[in-house]
Design a protein around this motif. Structure first.
Motif, PDB file in Angstrom:
ATOM      1  N   UNK A 106      27.450  29.500  49.744  1.00  0.00           N
ATOM      2  CA  UNK A 106      28.297  28.464  49.155  1.00  0.00           C
ATOM      3  C   UNK A 106      28.992  28.921  47.872  1.00  0.00           C
ATOM      4  N   UNK A 107      29.316  27.983  46.998  1.00  0.00           N
ATOM      5  CA  UNK A 107      30.067  28.265  45.777  1.00  0.00           C
ATOM      6  C   UNK A 107      29.335  29.204  44.821  1.00  0.00           C
ATOM      7  N   UNK A 108      28.049  29.396  45.047  1.00  0.00           N
ATOM      8  CA  UNK A 108      27.263  30.285  44.184  1.00  0.00           C
ATOM      9  C   UNK A 108      27.225  31.728  44.689  1.00  0.00           C
ATOM     10  N   UNK A 109      27.967  32.005  45.749  1.00  0.00           N
ATOM     11  CA  UNK A 109      28.015  33.380  46.233  1.00  0.00           C
ATOM     12  C   UNK A 109      28.524  34.294  45.117  1.00  0.00           C
ATOM     13  N   UNK A 110      27.840  35.423  44.845  1.00  0.00           N
ATOM     14  CA  UNK A 110      28.227  36.287  43.719  1.00  0.00           C
ATOM     15  C   UNK A 110      29.663  36.802  43.796  1.00  0.00           C
ATOM     16  N   UNK A 111      30.138  37.116  45.000  1.00  0.00           N
ATOM     17  CA  UNK A 111      31.509  37.608  45.132  1.00  0.00           C
ATOM     18  C   UNK A 111      32.512  36.502  44.815  1.00  0.00           C
ATOM     19  N   UNK A 112      32.247  35.322  45.339  1.00  0.00           N
ATOM     20  CA  UNK A 112      33.147  34.193  45.077  1.00  0.00           C
ATOM     21  C   UNK A 112      33.211  33.893  43.584  1.00  0.00           C
ATOM     22  N   UNK A 113      32.075  33.881  42.920  1.00  0.00           N
ATOM     23  CA  UNK A 113      32.048  33.628  41.475  1.00  0.00           C
ATOM     24  C   UNK A 113      32.819  34.709  40.717  1.00  0.00           C
ATOM     25  N   UNK A 114      32.684  35.956  41.173  1.00  0.00           N
ATOM     26  CA  UNK A 114      33.398  37.066  40.536  1.00  0.00           C
ATOM     27  C   UNK A 114      34.904  36.883  40.657  1.00  0.00           C
ATOM     28  N   UNK A 115      35.365  36.497  41.843  1.00  0.00           N
ATOM     29  CA  UNK A 115      36.806  36.305  42.067  1.00  0.00           C
ATOM     30  C   UNK A 115      37.338  35.129  41.246  1.00  0.00           C
ATOM     31  N   UNK A 116      36.582  34.048  41.190  1.00  0.00           N
ATOM     32  CA  UNK A 116      37.033  32.863  40.463  1.00  0.00           C
ATOM     33  C   UNK A 116      37.087  33.105  38.956  1.00  0.00           C
ATOM     34  N   UNK A 117      36.230  33.988  38.475  1.00  0.00           N
ATOM     35  CA  UNK A 117      36.180  34.262  37.037  1.00  0.00           C
ATOM     36  C   UNK A 117      37.228  35.273  36.590  1.00  0.00           C
ATOM     37  N   UNK A 118      37.861  35.952  37.535  1.00  0.00           N
ATOM     38  CA  UNK A 118      38.849  36.976  37.189  1.00  0.00           C
ATOM     39  C   UNK A 118      40.097  36.330  36.581  1.00  0.00           C
TER      40      UNK A 118
END
Length: 244
Positions: A106-118
């Motif tokens: 879900x939204x806590x996936x490390x890759x997803x969080x990395x992309x959203x924080x870029x």
């Protein structure tokens, strides 16, 4: 997996422990303006003597160990995003197995969080077309989660003879990347009918098409004739390589 398709354990352990990683940025060119539309961040790996190791060999070796696969892919993505050109569009490859190997979807996936924080670049996640139905199902789940979080996606290797097209996946992505096989088989009239149909579908569905493997002026001329939106390849040899 064949033995020759894998790195020996000593080489692989050294690569991971010493973080012998690099990144190369290839430009993606707008066919109409001839300007750089985006960059694709490509993973690079090196031996202790600084000679290159084929990325496909590294990833094939890592697939038998999901946690190692996650570790290397995550570190690669951090490297690729950290050196991204400010304000650019950045295509990043992400293997479905890497995405799910963290165990978090879900939204806590490390890759997803990395992309959203870029903050440096607009991220477009590029998925690889393949011949495995399970991978297509995983791709679909990954795209849906990325889309819910406003991350654009692209599908790679379309028209490669060893890949398949999932109609569900291709409907969800914003960009369709045609494999260099298209250029290699431009004389095959039946095959080119299929290519033209894919391009027409993409444009009718408000998607954009990228042609890979453009190396000559003739390749570029064909891309323009087909109505391709963007091209990528060694014809535009404006590459950047950084080793960390």
């Amino acid at each position: 997996m064949k033995h020759e398709d894998c790195l020996n354990p000593k080489c692989l352990i050294d690569l991971i422990e010493r973080k012998r990683f690099g990144v190369e940025y290839q430009p993606i060119i707008d066919c109409r303006s001839n300007d750089i539309f985006a960059y694709e961040a490509l993973a690079r790996f090196y031996n202790a003597d600084n000679t290159t190791i084929r990325p496909d060999l590294v990833y094939a070796s890592l697939h038998s160990s999901p946690l190692s696969l996650f570790q290397v892919e995550y570190q690669q993505k951090r490297l690729q995003l950290s050196y991204a050109i400010n304000g650019s569009n950045l295509f990043v490859n992400l293997d479905q197995d890497s995405y799910f190997s963290s165990g978090v979807i879900d939204e806590n996936n490390p890759f997803l969080k990395l992309f959203k924080e870029c903050q440096k670049a607009e991220i477009i996640v590029e998925l690889i077309e393949n011949s495995e139905i399970n991978d297509a199902i995983m791709s679909l789940a990954m795209i849906k989660n990325l889309s819910k979080n406003n991350i654009l996606t692209a599908i790679d290797d379309v028209c490669n003879p060893q890949s398949m097209i999932s109609t569900s996946v291709i409907q969800l992505v914003k960009y369709i990347k045609l494999d260099k096989y298209v250029l290699q088989n431009r004389a095959n009239e039946n095959f080119m009918l299929l290519v033209k149909s894919i391009i027409n579908y993409a444009h009718d569905a408000d998607k954009q098409v990228i042609l890979e493997g453009v190396e000559t002026a003739d390749d570029l001329a064909l891309a323009n004739k087909l109505g391709i939106d963007f091209v990528q390849g060694f014809y535009y040899k404006k590459l950047f390589k950084m080793v960390k």
